[in-house]
Design a protein around this motif. Structure first.
Motif, PDB file in Angstrom:
ATOM      1  N   VAL B  11     109.113  48.686  39.512  1.00 52.18           N
ATOM      2  CA  VAL B  11     108.018  47.726  39.697  1.00 52.18           C
ATOM      3  C   VAL B  11     107.066  48.207  40.789  1.00 52.18           C
ATOM      4  CG1 VAL B  11     107.484  45.403  40.492  1.00 52.18           C
ATOM      5  CG2 VAL B  11     109.294  45.764  38.825  1.00 52.18           C
ATOM      6  N   LEU B  12     107.632  48.768  41.870  1.00 53.74           N
ATOM      7  CA  LEU B  12     106.780  49.273  42.955  1.00 53.74           C
ATOM      8  C   LEU B  12     105.861  50.375  42.429  1.00 53.74           C
ATOM      9  CD1 LEU B  12     109.301  49.407  45.941  1.00 53.74           C
ATOM     10  CD2 LEU B  12     107.397  47.831  45.627  1.00 53.74           C
ATOM     11  N   VAL B  13     106.426  51.257  41.607  1.00 50.32           N
ATOM     12  CA  VAL B  13     105.612  52.343  41.037  1.00 50.32           C
ATOM     13  C   VAL B  13     104.520  51.762  40.146  1.00 50.32           C
ATOM     14  CG1 VAL B  13     105.623  54.259  39.410  1.00 50.32           C
ATOM     15  CG2 VAL B  13     107.369  54.126  41.175  1.00 50.32           C
ATOM     16  N   ALA B  14     104.910  50.828  39.292  1.00 48.68           N
ATOM     17  CA  ALA B  14     103.934  50.278  38.348  1.00 48.68           C
ATOM     18  C   ALA B  14     102.784  49.611  39.093  1.00 48.68           C
ATOM     19  CB  ALA B  14     104.631  49.291  37.422  1.00 48.68           C
ATOM     20  N   VAL B  15     103.129  48.780  40.102  1.00 48.78           N
ATOM     21  CA  VAL B  15     102.069  48.110  40.853  1.00 48.78           C
ATOM     22  C   VAL B  15     101.227  49.140  41.596  1.00 48.78           C
ATOM     23  CG1 VAL B  15     101.607  46.512  42.742  1.00 48.78           C
ATOM     24  CG2 VAL B  15     103.361  45.971  41.048  1.00 48.78           C
ATOM     25  N   GLY B  16     101.900  50.144  42.160  1.00 46.28           N
ATOM     26  CA  GLY B  16     101.169  51.198  42.878  1.00 46.28           C
ATOM     27  C   GLY B  16     100.178  51.901  41.974  1.00 46.28           C
ATOM     28  N   VAL B  17     100.622  52.312  40.793  1.00 47.44           N
ATOM     29  CA  VAL B  17      99.729  53.025  39.875  1.00 47.44           C
ATOM     30  C   VAL B  17      98.588  52.120  39.424  1.00 47.44           C
ATOM     31  CG1 VAL B  17      99.571  54.071  37.595  1.00 47.44           C
ATOM     32  CG2 VAL B  17     101.480  54.645  39.083  1.00 47.44           C
ATOM     33  N   TYR B  18      98.936  50.869  39.128  1.00 41.67           N
ATOM     34  CA  TYR B  18      97.903  49.939  38.679  1.00 41.67           C
ATOM     35  C   TYR B  18      96.821  49.776  39.751  1.00 41.67           C
ATOM     36  CZ  TYR B  18      95.703  45.674  36.978  1.00 41.67           C
ATOM     37  OH  TYR B  18      94.784  44.763  36.539  1.00 41.67           O
ATOM     38  N   LEU B  19      97.241  49.651  41.000  1.00 45.00           N
ATOM     39  CA  LEU B  19      96.262  49.474  42.070  1.00 45.00           C
ATOM     40  C   LEU B  19      95.470  50.753  42.301  1.00 45.00           C
ATOM     41  CD1 LEU B  19      98.226  47.339  44.683  1.00 45.00           C
ATOM     42  CD2 LEU B  19      96.468  46.603  43.082  1.00 45.00           C
ATOM     43  N   LEU B  20      96.135  51.906  42.120  1.00 43.49           N
ATOM     44  CA  LEU B  20      95.425  53.182  42.280  1.00 43.49           C
ATOM     45  C   LEU B  20      94.284  53.282  41.281  1.00 43.49           C
ATOM     46  CD1 LEU B  20      97.739  56.274  42.734  1.00 43.49           C
ATOM     47  CD2 LEU B  20      96.092  55.312  44.295  1.00 43.49           C
ATOM     48  N   LEU B  21      94.433  52.638  40.145  1.00 45.75           N
ATOM     49  CA  LEU B  21      93.412  52.739  39.106  1.00 45.75           C
ATOM     50  C   LEU B  21      92.274  51.744  39.324  1.00 45.75           C
ATOM     51  CD1 LEU B  21      95.782  53.226  36.073  1.00 45.75           C
ATOM     52  CD2 LEU B  21      94.247  54.904  37.037  1.00 45.75           C
ATOM     53  N   ARG B  22      92.310  50.982  40.412  1.00 42.32           N
ATOM     54  CA  ARG B  22      91.207  50.065  40.699  1.00 42.32           C
ATOM     55  C   ARG B  22      90.046  50.852  41.273  1.00 42.32           C
ATOM     56  NH1 ARG B  22      91.737  47.251  37.289  1.00 42.32           N
ATOM     57  NH2 ARG B  22      93.309  48.766  36.710  1.00 42.32           N
ATOM     58  N   GLY B  23      88.894  50.212  41.326  1.00 40.44           N
ATOM     59  CA  GLY B  23      87.692  50.951  41.700  1.00 40.44           C
ATOM     60  C   GLY B  23      87.271  50.840  43.154  1.00 40.44           C
ATOM     61  N   GLN B  24      88.015  50.087  43.962  1.00 39.66           N
ATOM     62  CA  GLN B  24      87.578  49.923  45.342  1.00 39.66           C
ATOM     63  C   GLN B  24      88.636  50.406  46.303  1.00 39.66           C
ATOM     64  OE1 GLN B  24      86.451  45.989  44.351  1.00 39.66           O
ATOM     65  NE2 GLN B  24      84.524  46.186  45.463  1.00 39.66           N
ATOM     66  N   THR B  25      88.213  50.679  47.533  1.00 43.76           N
ATOM     67  CA  THR B  25      89.106  51.400  48.438  1.00 43.76           C
ATOM     68  C   THR B  25      90.357  50.609  48.797  1.00 43.76           C
ATOM     69  OG1 THR B  25      87.803  50.564  50.268  1.00 43.76           O
ATOM     70  CG2 THR B  25      87.287  52.746  49.491  1.00 43.76           C
ATOM     71  N   PHE B  26      90.191  49.337  49.119  1.00 44.62           N
ATOM     72  CA  PHE B  26      91.342  48.627  49.659  1.00 44.62           C
ATOM     73  C   PHE B  26      92.512  48.546  48.677  1.00 44.62           C
ATOM     74  CE2 PHE B  26      93.786  45.060  51.310  1.00 44.62           C
ATOM     75  CZ  PHE B  26      93.886  45.435  52.630  1.00 44.62           C
ATOM     76  N   PRO B  27      92.277  48.125  47.426  1.00 43.32           N
ATOM     77  CA  PRO B  27      93.399  48.133  46.481  1.00 43.32           C
ATOM     78  C   PRO B  27      94.010  49.524  46.319  1.00 43.32           C
ATOM     79  CG  PRO B  27      91.523  46.973  45.550  1.00 43.32           C
ATOM     80  CD  PRO B  27      91.053  47.577  46.822  1.00 43.32           C
ATOM     81  N   VAL B  28      93.175  50.565  46.330  1.00 45.35           N
ATOM     82  CA  VAL B  28      93.711  51.925  46.180  1.00 45.35           C
ATOM     83  C   VAL B  28      94.652  52.249  47.331  1.00 45.35           C
ATOM     84  CG1 VAL B  28      93.092  54.354  46.192  1.00 45.35           C
ATOM     85  CG2 VAL B  28      91.810  52.768  44.781  1.00 45.35           C
ATOM     86  N   ILE B  29      94.253  51.852  48.542  1.00 48.88           N
ATOM     87  CA  ILE B  29      95.103  52.140  49.702  1.00 48.88           C
ATOM     88  C   ILE B  29      96.407  51.353  49.623  1.00 48.88           C
ATOM     89  CG2 ILE B  29      95.240  51.911  52.199  1.00 48.88           C
ATOM     90  CD1 ILE B  29      92.160  52.453  52.155  1.00 48.88           C
ATOM     91  N   VAL B  30      96.293  50.093  49.226  1.00 44.46           N
ATOM     92  CA  VAL B  30      97.525  49.297  49.060  1.00 44.46           C
ATOM     93  C   VAL B  30      98.396  49.927  47.971  1.00 44.46           C
ATOM     94  CG1 VAL B  30      98.445  47.045  48.439  1.00 44.46           C
ATOM     95  CG2 VAL B  30      96.424  47.206  49.880  1.00 44.46           C
TER      96      VAL B  30
END
Lengths: 957, 127
Positions: B11-30
């Protein structure tokens, strides 16, 4: 040792001219000359030994794992080339002093020249072929610098670039070839490779290795079809052309062929490739040379032609041809360098190098003209001069050669090339110096100062001496050098003027007559040439480079869209696909390792983690909420470490969690607090799909790993931790002792990250970022920026937290704790001061500089490691003893504790520097009046003796 | 227990990858933070799970879990903090310089279009 010095003196000496640039041109030239002279004297002091037949060797290991060593050897061939490089180098240094203009930066010129010289000497003395490759690349680089010396001229830059691309490209091919050669021979030492010729020639890898090596040699020595870079390199100052492009660098390829002759030559493949390439080069370049009007261009193409001749001779593969090649290398170096220098003199004094605008210079500059005419006659191969002798030897060898079953082919082509060389030499000499005097020279031609013609005279001297008495002046050199090339006994031969009426002499005579005739029908020949196809190498080269660049640009445009989402998507997708392929290509059984039973608290923690994670994914646009949920995840992770017997990890995770949360909070202060919502639901579902597949893959992998047994190398660490490392906390002992070097690297990385953060934010106090910061308005602000409860609590906690930090640090070697954790705890205690009381307040009271902490920490860790060298132990070997402290009990004092102290200080410094820097930036944005005067509690004693607490903010108002 | 850890990692990986695919910096960092958690837990799990077996040498200990993955993870946790801090600051500087916290370069079309003026930025306004 001496060999070392000979190769390295020019490199070290290269510093001198740059330093002496301000002391004047003479000082520069003198220093450069002395450096070269020192190397030359050292070299010649070894000559007697070499001429007794010894081979001098010296070796220092560099990277023994891959067979790379600094090893040099000196035999006849190396001595011959090194003497040529240093001797002609000396003349060029003197000549350049007078050639270069007042505005040319002479220090830079001499520095480049010495670097080049060192690299060249390195090539010819190298015993290790990997070392040779390093020097080989260095000559490409330094020649690039020298060709482009006049940076302001576009031709110089273009010529330099072309030379670099061709020769460095060839260098790559050579690297591959040499690696193959070393692989076949089982050694990278030339002395051993040369002794294993039969083994190499029998190998199936012989042909690929040969082709790759020839790729390097042919590009360097400008052999057809790579010949075109050399004429364009003539944009260099004339001393460079004389030195690099006639006497030394372009001969590196020929040197390589000669050097590897015993290992590679003598096979049919060698003969079928090398000989015709040399022959074609010799012929084509001679033909082009006739029609060039620029003196340097004529000489450039003539050089290409002569290099072709040497290559062809080595390609014949017979010992006698090798002797002829060596002899011609010597002769060519003398007359061609002399001609280049005199072309420079003509250019310098008459103002042009264009043959069409010259003529009749014999009476105006008699010394230069006489010297040039002798050298040109030698180039043409006129008897009584050294060029004639080696040309005769060449023709003699060619006359006995039958190529493709045609006995007349090689003699005819070589005769034709000789004829052409007579023609261009005649045109060069006659049209420049003879004929009537003109009245329209761009400058007033006269003989230059002695500094410019003496170096030419020194080179013309051997042209005459060897030409008249070859056995006396060149016999020993040629013999000793040729012995080294062939690596075995030489056939019976003697250097003499008169060999009787031979086929070679007949060809020679025909060529002389034909060449003279060609000179007279020059205009008709030129008309023929204009009809023929004349491919322009430069245009083709530029077009090819342009096409490559365009293709690369298109690929980049197509793949590098600048979309991070796309890159990440592709990367994750590829990993998932590769993982899936790997998973389904093998059969898997069920894991057999017994699993642990689930407990209720564990399930509750699991639910919290899953819930928080999913909530983060769903609510990621609300950044504050995300931050809170993320810290829930971090908390569960540290609880997990706790549960599964990893107290150190739990402590580290929880401290890092705090620091990270503070970091993100501080950043959020300046960043927007919400993210834009994803507008395309389809994209959201697609991303969710990719993410889920990745998650399922990792989960499966993790489960598969955990349900299988394994062998660990940790038994050693567990057994040795106490007796070897002096600590019972094995994790800490691994960090500071067993794997201390890793930890050392990691704290350096941390330090670099912190300093990068500092630099990134420091710059943002200027320019656009600073304006934007100043424009930031805190829309939603707490009424009280520094709440009293928080201020008091953090200040009371500070000494307590510091004590806990010290305790955690001290016990770290034996109980959970250590430098990393203690560092984080102390940093948190300090950072909360920034949070509670504001940046200015905290920064004013900070007794240390965070940069110094980082530097000091790394230095302490490094010095601890180095200290073990004093006891002749490897880096970071630890020693320990026990110490009894009152109250705190028994502590093992290991030297590793000092190392851990370094870790501790670095972590404190890194954390403080990063967070304080963000908080410093945030300070710029804050506008409320009381932020700059953080709340401090002042105790004022009233007149009646009672103590009152004064509010500073109110007081100031 | 292994199932819980494995599924949590996933789940941590899935959420991490999903957030990495967002377009703004903060979600990517999270997202990177989540991936760090996942990587650390996974690396830790390589040493297998054990309860009450801390790698602290003691005469009473019944046994020890594998200390090596723990040592690796310990430094990894600290390094991932350094990385998060660095990327956060990069994002912050980028935001301050350009007034945009998107992670993508402007595409060609955007570059040709007139840029919106980001000044003065209003930060911290409620969503």
């Amino acid at each position: 040792m001496t060999l070392w010095l000979i190769a390295l003196i020019p490199f070290f000496g290269a510093v001198l001219p740059s330093l002496l640039e301000r002391s004047g041109r003479n000082a520069c030239a003198a220093a450069t000359g002395v450096v070269t002279l020192a190397a030359l004297v050292l070299l010649l002091s070894r000559a007697p030994a070499v001429y007794r037949g010894e081979v001098l060797r010296t070796q220092v290991e560099w990277l023994p794992q891959i067979g790379l060593s600094f090893s040099f050897f000196l035999d006849g061939l190396g001595l011959f080339f090194a003497a040529l490089i240093l001797g002609i180098g000396l003349l060029i240094i003197i000549y350049a002093r007078f050639y270069l203009g007042r505005n040319d930066p002479i220090g830079r010129f001499y520095a480049y020249l010495l670097l080049f010289q060192g690299a060249m000497v390195g090539i010819v003395l190298s015993d290790n072929i990997l070392g040779l490759l390093v020097f080989w690349e260095l000559t490409s680089l330094t020649s690039f610098l020298l060709i482009g010396y006049w940076r302001h001229l576009p031709e110089a830059r273009q010529g330099a670039r072309m030379a670099l691309i061709i020769t460095a490209g060839g260098g790559l091919s050579l690297i591959a070839g040499m690696l193959l050669l070393g692989h076949i021979a089982g050694s990278y030492q030339l002395t051993e490779i040369l002794a294993r010729g039969a083994q190499i020639k029998a190998s199936p890898l012989y042909v690929p290795a040969l082709l790759l090596i020839l790729g390097g040699a042919f590009t360097k020595s400008a052999q057809f079809p790579f010949h075109f870079w050399l004429p364009h390199a003539m944009a260099a100052p004339t001393p460079v052309s004389a030195y690099l492009h006639s006497a030394t660098m372009v001969k590196a390829g020929v040197f390589l062929l000669a050097r590897l002759w015993p290992a590679l030559a003598g096979t049919d493949t060698w003969f079928m490739i090398v000989a015709p390439v040399g022959m074609v080069t010799m012929l084509i370049a001679a033909w082009i040379a006739i029609f060039k009007d620029d003196l340097k261009q004529v000489l450039a193409f003539s050089t290409v032609s002569h290099l072709g001749m040497m290559t062809m001779l080595l390609g014949l593969g017979t010992p006698m041809a090798a002797v002829a090649a060596v002899f011609h290398i010597l002769n060519h170096a003398t007359f061609k360098a002399a001609l280049f220098m005199s072309a420079g003199v003509v250019d310098h004094e008459a103002g042009t190098r264009d043959i069409r605008r010259l003529g009749g210079l014999l009476t105006l500059m008699p010394i230069t003209a006489t010297l040039s005419l002798i050298a040109a006659a030698s180039m043409a191969g006129i008897p009584l001069l050294n060029g004639f002798l080696s040309k005769e030897m060449m023709l003699e060898q060619v006359a006995q050669t039958s190529y493709l079953g045609t006995p007349w082919l090689f003699p005819a082509l070589a005769g034709l090339a000789t004829l052409l060389s007579v023609a261009y030499s005649a045109r060069l000499g006659i049209r420049t110096f003879l004929g009537p005097r003109r009245h329209d020279y761009p400058a007033r031609p006269h003989d230059p100062s002695a500094g410019m013609w003496l170096p030419i005279a020194v080179l013309v001297l051997p042209v005459l001496a060897i030409g008249l008495m070859p056995a006396t002046f060149a016999g020993a050199i040629v013999e000793r050098t040729a012995l080294a090339v062939v690596g075995g006994p030489l056939p019976e031969y003697h250097l003499a003027l008169w060999h009787g009426i031979t086929p070679a002499l007949l060809i020679s005579l025909v060529a002389l007559a034909g060449g003279a005739a060609t000179f007279f029908i020059y205009h008709r020949l030129n008309a023929i040439r204009l009809v023929l196809l004349r491919p322009d190498a430069k245009t083709m080269f530029e077009a090819a480079i342009g096409a490559v660049a365009l293709t690369a640009r298109r690929w980049i445009d197509a793949t590098h869209t600048g979309s991070l989402q796309r890159y990440v998507g592709v990367i994750v997708g590829v990993i998932v696909v590769l993982g899936a392929v790997g998973f389904w290509s093998v059969n898997h059984g069920e894991g057999t390792r017994p699993t642990l039973p689930m407990t209720v608290p564990a399930v509750i923690a699991w639910i919290a983690l899953i819930g928080a994670s999913i909530a983060v994914a769903l609510q990621h646009h609300d950044r504050i909420l995300v931050l809170i949920l993320t810290s829930v995840v971090g908390l569960v992770v540290s609880l997990g470490f706790m549960q599964f017997s990893a107290p150190d990890l739990a402590l580290t995770q929880i401290s890092v969690e705090v620091v990270t949360t503070i970091l993100l909070l501080l950043a959020l202060n300046l960043l927007p607090r919400t993210s834009a919502r994803e507008t395309r639901p389809l994209a959201r579902w697609r991303d969710a799909g990719v993410a889920s597949v990745a998650g399922i893959g990792i989960a499966g992998l993790a489960y598969a790993v955990m349900t299988r047994g394994f062998d660990s190398i940790s038994a050693y660490h567990l057994a040795e931790s106490k007796p070897g490392g002096g600590g019972t906390n094995v994790v800490n002992v691994i960090l500071v002792d067993f794997r201390g070097f890793d930890t050392f690297g990691e704290i350096i990385v941390l330090g670099i990250a912190a300093i990068t953060i500092f630099a990134l934010l420091d710059k943002s106090l200027k320019g656009a970022a600073a304006r934007r910061l100043a424009a930031l308005r805190m829309v939603e602000e707490a009424k009280d920026a520094h709440p009293m409860i928080l201020v008091v609590a953090t200040r009371v906690l500070l000494p307590l937290a510091l004590t806990v930090g010290a305790y955690i640090f001290m016990r770290g070697h034996n109980q959970p704790g250590g430098g990393f954790i203690a560092g984080l705890i102390v940093a948190i205690a300090l950072i909360t001061q920034y949070m509670a009381s504001g940046y200015v307040w905290a920064a004013e009271r900070r007794p240390f500089d965070a940069h110094a902490l980082i530097g000091g920490g790394i230095a302490i860790a490094g010095l601890t490691g180095i200290a073990s060298w004093v006891f002749e132990r490897p880096f970071l070997t630890s020693a320990y003893d026990y110490l009894h402290l009152p109250v705190m009990g028994e502590f093992g004092i290991a030297s590793a504790v000092a190392f851990d102290l370094g870790v501790f200080l670095t972590v404190v410094g890194v954390t403080i520097l990063s967070l304080a820097q963000i908080s410093r930036i945030a300070q710029r944005a804050e506008r409320s009046p009381d932020t700059d005067s953080p709340m401090d509690i002042h105790f004022a004693i009233e007149p009646n003796g009672t103590v009152a607490i004064a509010d500073p903010v109110r007081q100031e108002k | 227990m292994e199932v819980l850890v494995a599924s949590a990692t996933g789940v941590l990986v899935a959420v991490g990858v999903y957030l990495l695919l967002r377009g703004q910096t903060f979600p990517v960092i999270v997202g990177l933070t989540f991936l760090s958690y996942a990587a650390n837990v996974f690396l830790f799990a390589i040493g297998r799970l054990a309860i009450n077996r801390p790698p602290i040498i003691s005469p009473d200990a019944a046994g020890y879990t594998d200390p090596l993955p723990q040592a690796l993870v310990l430094t990894a946790i600290v390094i991932s903090f350094g990385m998060t801090a660095l990327i956060m600051v990069l994002a912050l500087r980028g935001f301050l310089e350009t007034g945009s916290d998107r992670v993508d370069l402007d595409t060609l079309d955007d570059a040709q279009a007139p840029r919106e003026k980001p000044d003065p930025v209003r930060v911290g306004s409620p969503a």
